[in-house]
Design a protein around this motif. Structure first.
Motif, PDB file in Angstrom:
ATOM      1  N   GLY A  58       0.695  -1.089   0.014  1.00 54.56           N
ATOM      2  CA  GLY A  58      -0.074   0.249  -0.098  1.00 54.56           C
ATOM      3  C   GLY A  58       0.699   1.510   0.053  1.00 54.56           C
ATOM      4  O   GLY A  58       0.598   2.216  -0.440  1.00 54.56           O
ATOM      5  N   LYS A  59       1.706   1.122   1.257  1.00 54.39           N
ATOM      6  CA  LYS A  59       2.366   2.002   0.814  1.00 54.39           C
ATOM      7  C   LYS A  59       3.343   2.289  -0.682  1.00 54.39           C
ATOM      8  O   LYS A  59       3.455   3.853  -0.869  1.00 54.39           O
ATOM      9  CB  LYS A  59       4.087   1.985   1.999  1.00 54.39           C
ATOM     10  CG  LYS A  59       3.485   2.684   3.375  1.00 54.39           C
ATOM     11  CD  LYS A  59       4.277   1.966   4.276  1.00 54.39           C
ATOM     12  CE  LYS A  59       3.614   2.222   5.459  1.00 54.39           C
ATOM     13  NZ  LYS A  59       4.752   2.130   7.293  1.00 54.39           N
ATOM     14  N   LEU A  60       4.023   1.435  -0.994  1.00 57.08           N
ATOM     15  CA  LEU A  60       4.436   1.205  -2.824  1.00 57.08           C
ATOM     16  C   LEU A  60       4.167   2.038  -3.922  1.00 57.08           C
ATOM     17  O   LEU A  60       3.738   2.792  -4.603  1.00 57.08           O
ATOM     18  CB  LEU A  60       5.038   0.523  -2.915  1.00 57.08           C
ATOM     19  CG  LEU A  60       6.685  -0.092  -1.958  1.00 57.08           C
ATOM     20  CD1 LEU A  60       6.751  -1.685  -2.180  1.00 57.08           C
ATOM     21  CD2 LEU A  60       7.971   0.396  -2.229  1.00 57.08           C
ATOM     22  N   THR A  61       2.323   1.419  -3.524  1.00 55.06           N
ATOM     23  CA  THR A  61       1.142   2.290  -4.622  1.00 55.06           C
ATOM     24  C   THR A  61       1.284   4.052  -4.368  1.00 55.06           C
ATOM     25  O   THR A  61       0.987   4.536  -5.067  1.00 55.06           O
ATOM     26  CB  THR A  61       0.338   1.450  -4.091  1.00 55.06           C
ATOM     27  OG1 THR A  61       0.347  -0.092  -4.373  1.00 55.06           O
ATOM     28  CG2 THR A  61      -1.062   1.923  -5.142  1.00 55.06           C
ATOM     29  N   SER A  62       1.118   3.939  -3.036  1.00 57.47           N
ATOM     30  CA  SER A  62       1.152   5.749  -2.591  1.00 57.47           C
ATOM     31  C   SER A  62       1.853   6.100  -2.970  1.00 57.47           C
ATOM     32  O   SER A  62       1.967   7.588  -3.803  1.00 57.47           O
ATOM     33  CB  SER A  62       0.804   5.558  -1.093  1.00 57.47           C
ATOM     34  OG  SER A  62       0.541   6.776  -0.700  1.00 57.47           O
ATOM     35  N   ALA A  63       3.310   5.770  -2.748  1.00 56.03           N
ATOM     36  CA  ALA A  63       4.339   6.362  -3.508  1.00 56.03           C
ATOM     37  C   ALA A  63       4.437   6.128  -4.703  1.00 56.03           C
ATOM     38  O   ALA A  63       5.221   7.837  -5.211  1.00 56.03           O
ATOM     39  CB  ALA A  63       6.258   5.697  -2.357  1.00 56.03           C
ATOM     40  N   TYR A  64       4.247   5.620  -5.225  1.00 56.31           N
ATOM     41  CA  TYR A  64       3.800   5.228  -7.124  1.00 56.31           C
ATOM     42  C   TYR A  64       3.438   6.617  -7.069  1.00 56.31           C
ATOM     43  O   TYR A  64       3.483   6.977  -8.292  1.00 56.31           O
ATOM     44  CB  TYR A  64       3.668   3.552  -7.546  1.00 56.31           C
ATOM     45  CG  TYR A  64       3.837   3.438  -9.163  1.00 56.31           C
ATOM     46  CD1 TYR A  64       5.364   3.695  -9.548  1.00 56.31           C
ATOM     47  CD2 TYR A  64       2.728   3.829  -9.851  1.00 56.31           C
ATOM     48  CE1 TYR A  64       5.177   3.609 -11.271  1.00 56.31           C
ATOM     49  CE2 TYR A  64       2.689   3.599 -10.941  1.00 56.31           C
ATOM     50  CZ  TYR A  64       3.860   3.366 -11.443  1.00 56.31           C
ATOM     51  OH  TYR A  64       3.594   3.713 -12.287  1.00 56.31           O
ATOM     52  N   ARG A  65       1.880   6.552  -6.826  1.00 53.85           N
ATOM     53  CA  ARG A  65       1.026   6.714  -7.068  1.00 53.85           C
ATOM     54  C   ARG A  65       1.776   8.853  -7.061  1.00 53.85           C
ATOM     55  O   ARG A  65       1.399  10.030  -7.803  1.00 53.85           O
ATOM     56  CB  ARG A  65      -0.212   7.402  -6.782  1.00 53.85           C
ATOM     57  CG  ARG A  65      -0.701   6.119  -7.347  1.00 53.85           C
ATOM     58  CD  ARG A  65      -2.404   5.665  -6.450  1.00 53.85           C
ATOM     59  NE  ARG A  65      -2.626   4.454  -6.573  1.00 53.85           N
ATOM     60  CZ  ARG A  65      -4.272   3.737  -5.787  1.00 53.85           C
ATOM     61  NH1 ARG A  65      -4.251   4.489  -4.716  1.00 53.85           N
ATOM     62  NH2 ARG A  65      -4.751   3.429  -6.121  1.00 53.85           N
ATOM     63  N   ARG A  66       2.503   9.155  -6.041  1.00 55.56           N
ATOM     64  CA  ARG A  66       2.894  10.856  -5.742  1.00 55.56           C
ATOM     65  C   ARG A  66       4.201  10.667  -6.584  1.00 55.56           C
ATOM     66  O   ARG A  66       4.537  12.013  -7.378  1.00 55.56           O
ATOM     67  CB  ARG A  66       3.280  10.610  -4.027  1.00 55.56           C
ATOM     68  CG  ARG A  66       2.307  10.662  -3.373  1.00 55.56           C
ATOM     69  CD  ARG A  66       3.148  11.191  -1.719  1.00 55.56           C
ATOM     70  NE  ARG A  66       4.453  10.153  -1.597  1.00 55.56           N
ATOM     71  CZ  ARG A  66       4.145   9.439  -0.784  1.00 55.56           C
ATOM     72  NH1 ARG A  66       2.497   9.290  -0.178  1.00 55.56           N
ATOM     73  NH2 ARG A  66       4.841   8.191  -0.235  1.00 55.56           N
ATOM     74  N   VAL A  70       4.341  14.172  -9.345  1.00 56.75           N
ATOM     75  CA  VAL A  70       5.362  15.005  -9.513  1.00 56.75           C
ATOM     76  C   VAL A  70       6.166  14.472 -10.661  1.00 56.75           C
ATOM     77  O   VAL A  70       6.275  16.421 -11.547  1.00 56.75           O
ATOM     78  CB  VAL A  70       6.502  14.104  -8.466  1.00 56.75           C
ATOM     79  CG1 VAL A  70       8.683  15.599  -9.070  1.00 56.75           C
ATOM     80  CG2 VAL A  70       6.524  14.354  -7.025  1.00 56.75           C
ATOM     81  N   ASN A  71       5.601  13.794 -11.883  1.00 60.82           N
ATOM     82  CA  ASN A  71       6.483  13.481 -12.925  1.00 60.82           C
ATOM     83  C   ASN A  71       5.494  14.483 -13.739  1.00 60.82           C
ATOM     84  O   ASN A  71       5.888  15.056 -14.801  1.00 60.82           O
ATOM     85  CB  ASN A  71       6.286  12.441 -13.719  1.00 60.82           C
ATOM     86  CG  ASN A  71       7.136  11.174 -12.815  1.00 60.82           C
ATOM     87  OD1 ASN A  71       8.417  11.789 -13.090  1.00 60.82           O
ATOM     88  ND2 ASN A  71       7.279  10.010 -12.846  1.00 60.82           N
ATOM     89  N   LYS A  72       3.567  14.616 -13.415  1.00 68.04           N
ATOM     90  CA  LYS A  72       3.182  15.293 -14.506  1.00 68.04           C
ATOM     91  C   LYS A  72       3.551  16.813 -13.985  1.00 68.04           C
ATOM     92  O   LYS A  72       3.137  17.698 -15.106  1.00 68.04           O
ATOM     93  CB  LYS A  72       1.876  15.126 -13.760  1.00 68.04           C
ATOM     94  CG  LYS A  72       0.551  15.620 -14.829  1.00 68.04           C
ATOM     95  CD  LYS A  72      -0.556  14.865 -14.079  1.00 68.04           C
ATOM     96  CE  LYS A  72      -1.879  15.597 -14.408  1.00 68.04           C
ATOM     97  NZ  LYS A  72      -3.193  15.567 -14.246  1.00 68.04           N
ATOM     98  N   GLU A  73       3.685  17.088 -12.994  1.00 69.97           N
ATOM     99  CA  GLU A  73       3.952  18.753 -12.740  1.00 69.97           C
ATOM    100  C   GLU A  73       5.588  18.748 -13.429  1.00 69.97           C
ATOM    101  O   GLU A  73       5.478  20.207 -14.036  1.00 69.97           O
ATOM    102  CB  GLU A  73       4.310  18.626 -11.138  1.00 69.97           C
ATOM    103  CG  GLU A  73       3.029  18.376 -10.257  1.00 69.97           C
ATOM    104  CD  GLU A  73       3.124  18.648  -8.654  1.00 69.97           C
ATOM    105  OE1 GLU A  73       4.172  19.232  -8.310  1.00 69.97           O
ATOM    106  OE2 GLU A  73       1.791  18.418  -7.801  1.00 69.97           O
ATOM    107  N   LEU A  74       6.478  18.133 -13.377  1.00 70.00           N
ATOM    108  CA  LEU A  74       7.318  17.823 -14.048  1.00 70.00           C
ATOM    109  C   LEU A  74       7.215  18.368 -15.300  1.00 70.00           C
ATOM    110  O   LEU A  74       7.588  19.344 -16.205  1.00 70.00           O
ATOM    111  CB  LEU A  74       8.641  17.299 -14.207  1.00 70.00           C
ATOM    112  CG  LEU A  74       9.148  17.157 -12.726  1.00 70.00           C
ATOM    113  CD1 LEU A  74      10.002  15.784 -12.561  1.00 70.00           C
ATOM    114  CD2 LEU A  74      10.449  18.154 -12.278  1.00 70.00           C
TER     115      LEU A  74
END
Length: 300
Positions: A58-66, A70-74
């Motif tokens: 769950g943490k990895l999935t959340s981190a991946y979404r973050r 971030v990539n979208k913002e970049l």
């Protein structure tokens, strides 16, 4: 009868034999209970591990979404940098040309020089924005050039054609380049930046740059060696940072991003980079490049 006589002669009775048997059975049952308890404990521990794994997933999935966010913002920043921020620069460049045309009769050599200086700064800012955009995309954005496989000598021909080394400079390319095949990008950008850097920062009108390659089992080792002014030891880390140059910007045109992009590309694609240099003795940039090109952090 014989067994009974032996038991009695040794002091044992049939009742005592039965009690021994019962005690043995109880011990077996107790051992079985202990094993059952241990099994239950193991099952609980295993379930706890599964719960921990689910939690980590769950943490990895959340981190991946973050990371995706971030990539979208970049990407949005990259769009702004390449379009919105460059638009006023083009206006300034055009306006300076129109002013120069309208005031042609009134311009002095000094004002003409100032106009050229203004347009030079505009060009430098556009170059800086382009390099920032390229830097932000390293390891995130790939295109068909990253899948194109070419021979080493064709790669160097492309690089030299793009650079067009000035008269007085010689780029010596190892014959071993003809023996290798590599993906064109980002290796072309890395070598082109290193060779361009060697020419740009040379302290003489004539110079020689040597480019070699060695074939190892899992990787290639590329070396770019020059006979320029060298880099003092205390600046070896600084030259790889963004916007850093050892000469004033008025002496050397550039954004100060070249070596920063070189290092990021090499690290992202799993290679290593080393600098050997001292003041007055030229520079040697040596880096390893995996044969199986893969972005660091991707699944194999």
């Amino acid at each position: 009868m014989k067994a009974q006589r032996l038991s009695r002669s040794e002091g044992y009775t049939e009742e005592e034999d039965q009690q021994d048997f019962q005690r043995a059975m109880l011990n077996i049952l107790e051992d079985s209970d202990e094993e059952k308890k241990r099994l239950e404990q193991s099952q609980r521990a295993f379930l706890n591990i599964l719960e921990d794994i689910d939690m980590e997933k769950g943490k990895l999935t959340s981190a991946y979404r973050r990371i995706e966010a971030v990539n979208k913002e970049l990407e949005e920043f990259a769009y702004i940098a390449s379009h919105d921020l460059k638009a006023p620069l083009r206006v300034i460049d055009n306006a300076s040309k129109w002013l120069e045309e309208d005031l042609q009769e009134h311009l002095t050599p000094e004002t003409r020089e100032n106009m050229n200086l203004l347009r030079g700064r505009v060009g430098r800012m556009e170059k800086l924005l382009d390099d920032l955009l390229e830097y932000s995309r390293i390891g995130r954005a790939v295109d068909e050039r990253y899948a194109e496989v070419i021979s080493g000598d064709a790669l160097m021909d492309n690089i030299l054609a793009l650079l067009s080394p000035p008269e007085g400079f010689t780029v010596m390319v190892s014959a071993h380049f003809a023996d290798i095949r590599v993906r064109r990008m980002p290796l072309q950008q890395i070598l082109m930046n290193l060779i361009s850097n060697a020419i740009k920062h040379h302290n003489k009108e004539k110079g020689c740059i040597e480019v070699t390659v060695e074939d190892s089992e899992a990787y290639y080792t590329f070396t770019v060696k020059d006979d320029g002014p060298g880099i003092p030891t205390q600046f070896h880390d600084q030259v790889f940072k963004m916007f850093q140059t050892l000469k004033p910007r008025d002496q050397v045109e550039g954004s100060g991003m070249g070596l920063a992009m070189v290092r990021k590309n090499i690290e992202v694609f799993g290679g290593t980079l080393a600098l050997e240099s001292s003041e007055g003795k030229g520079s040697i940039f040596r880096f390893t490049w995996p044969k199986q090109q893969q972005i660091k952090g991707e699944d194999a």
